[in-house]
Design an enzyme around this catalytic site. Structure first.
Site, short mmCIF file in Angstrom:
data_model
loop_
_atom_site.label_atom_id
_atom_site.label_comp_id
_atom_site.label_asym_id
_atom_site.label_seq_id
_atom_site.Cartn_x
_atom_site.Cartn_y
_atom_site.Cartn_z
N ASP A 170 0.85 -1.19 0.00
CA ASP A 170 0.00 0.00 0.00
C ASP A 170 0.89 1.24 0.00
O ASP A 170 1.87 1.32 0.74
CB ASP A 170 -0.91 -0.01 1.24
CG ASP A 170 -1.98 1.07 1.15
OD1 ASP A 170 -2.99 0.83 0.49
OD2 ASP A 170 -1.77 2.15 1.75
N GLU A 214 -4.55 2.43 -4.52
CA GLU A 214 -3.09 2.57 -4.37
C GLU A 214 -2.49 1.30 -3.77
O GLU A 214 -1.48 1.32 -3.12
CB GLU A 214 -2.76 3.80 -3.53
CG GLU A 214 -3.09 3.71 -2.05
CD GLU A 214 -4.48 4.26 -1.70
OE1 GLU A 214 -5.37 4.21 -2.57
OE2 GLU A 214 -4.66 4.71 -0.56
#
Ligand SMILES: [Mg+2]
Length: 301
Positions: A170, A214
């Site tokens: 992440d 993301e």
């Protein structure tokens, strides 16, 4: 796109004539239905099949049924090329899933035109299939393809009693990055990150996908914690090395990532969802430990 066409006809003369008419393509010849189906069991599948109807042994209608019943060959377009002239025969052929129906004696220009049209359709279809596997922004695999690959690697690891590792990644404070620099820059950053992760994977079976906004995921077959953390650490460092400026970040003044990994030798009774959950837990731990780090867990079960 270089296309391969399989021509199936029991008359050698017809095979030769059609081969000549279609000489701009790669051509595979089959002298009857059995021979054609045998070729279709191999790896070198044609993009189009020109199929005679009247043949000794299996008829063209029986052959197309087998082609359409097989997942591997179902999408290959078939054009019947036949001396049968009745409307009923033509209707039956089209109902069985043929794309087109050409009467003998054939006109070479018509054969070429219909082949060209059918191949154009086939090539577009193949392109769409490829695109459906790819994330439009980062051009790496998308979530849908990730699910397919993880399922495949999971089953293979169960079967062969081998290690399987998954890394969930992440981007740290990415929302904050988007707010400060705008979404266009955010997109550029994601593209760079995807590219960088990919460049850290050295084996052909190692696999990266965009998991969500993301978030990225890396599948490492035949890999335990030692190998997995090594890859994860190399990815983390590579992202630090490109130093994408993020001045208002609470940590380093550039974009960083957090990584959570999990390794196991999966068992029959489990499913791959568990691996995702375990890697996710490690990812949360990495976030809680101050980000820009790797957390890992390993289990023999
Ligand atoms: Mg025939």
């Amino acid at each position: 796109m270089d296309n391969t066409i399989m021509i199936v006809d029991d008359q050698t003369l017809n095979l030769r004539l059609l081969e000549e008419v279609l000489k701009d393509y790669t051509v595979i010849l089959a002298k009857d239905g059995e021979h054609a189906l045998q070729i279709l069991e191999g790896d070198n599948l044609p993009d189009l099949i020109l199929l005679d109807v009247l043949m000794p042994g299996l008829s063209g209608f029986e052959v197309i049924k087998k082609i359409k019943d097989n997942d591997k060959t179902r999408d290959i377009p078939v054009i019947f090329i036949t001396g049968l002239k009745s409307v009923q025969d033509e209707e039956e052929g089209l109902n069985l899933g043929a794309m087109d129906y050409i009467m003998k004696p054939f006109n070479p220009a018509i054969v070429r035109a219909r082949v060209r049209n059918t191949l154009r359709f086939r090539n577009q279809q193949k392109m769409l299939e490829t695109m459906a596997h790819i994330d439009g922004l980062t051009e790496i695999s998308n979530r849908r393809n990730f699910d397919v690959i993880l399922n495949r690697e999971f089953k293979s690891a169960v079967r062969n009693k081998r290690w399987l590792s998954l890394i969930m990644i992440d981007v740290d404070q990415f929302k904050h990055y988007n707010d400060s620099y705008g979404h266009a820059k955010g997109d550029v950053a994601l593209i760079k990150i995807a590219k960088t992760i990919k460049s850290c994977l050295k084996r052909s079976d190692d696999y990266v996908a965009r998991y969500g906004g993301e978030e990225f995921a890396v599948i490492l077959p035949d890999t335990d914690e030692i190998g997995g953390t090594e890859v994860a650490e190399s990815i983390r460092q590579a992202i630090n090395t490109i130093k994408m400026e993020h001045k208002k970040s609470k940590g380093d003044p550039w974009l960083t990532i957090s990584l959570g990994g999990y390794s196991c030798i999966p068992e029959h009774s489990q499913n791959e969802q568990r691996i995702i959950e375990k890697a996710d837990i490690c990812l949360y731990r990495a976030k809680n430990n101050g980000r820009n780090c790797v957390e890992w867990e390993q289990s023999v079960k």
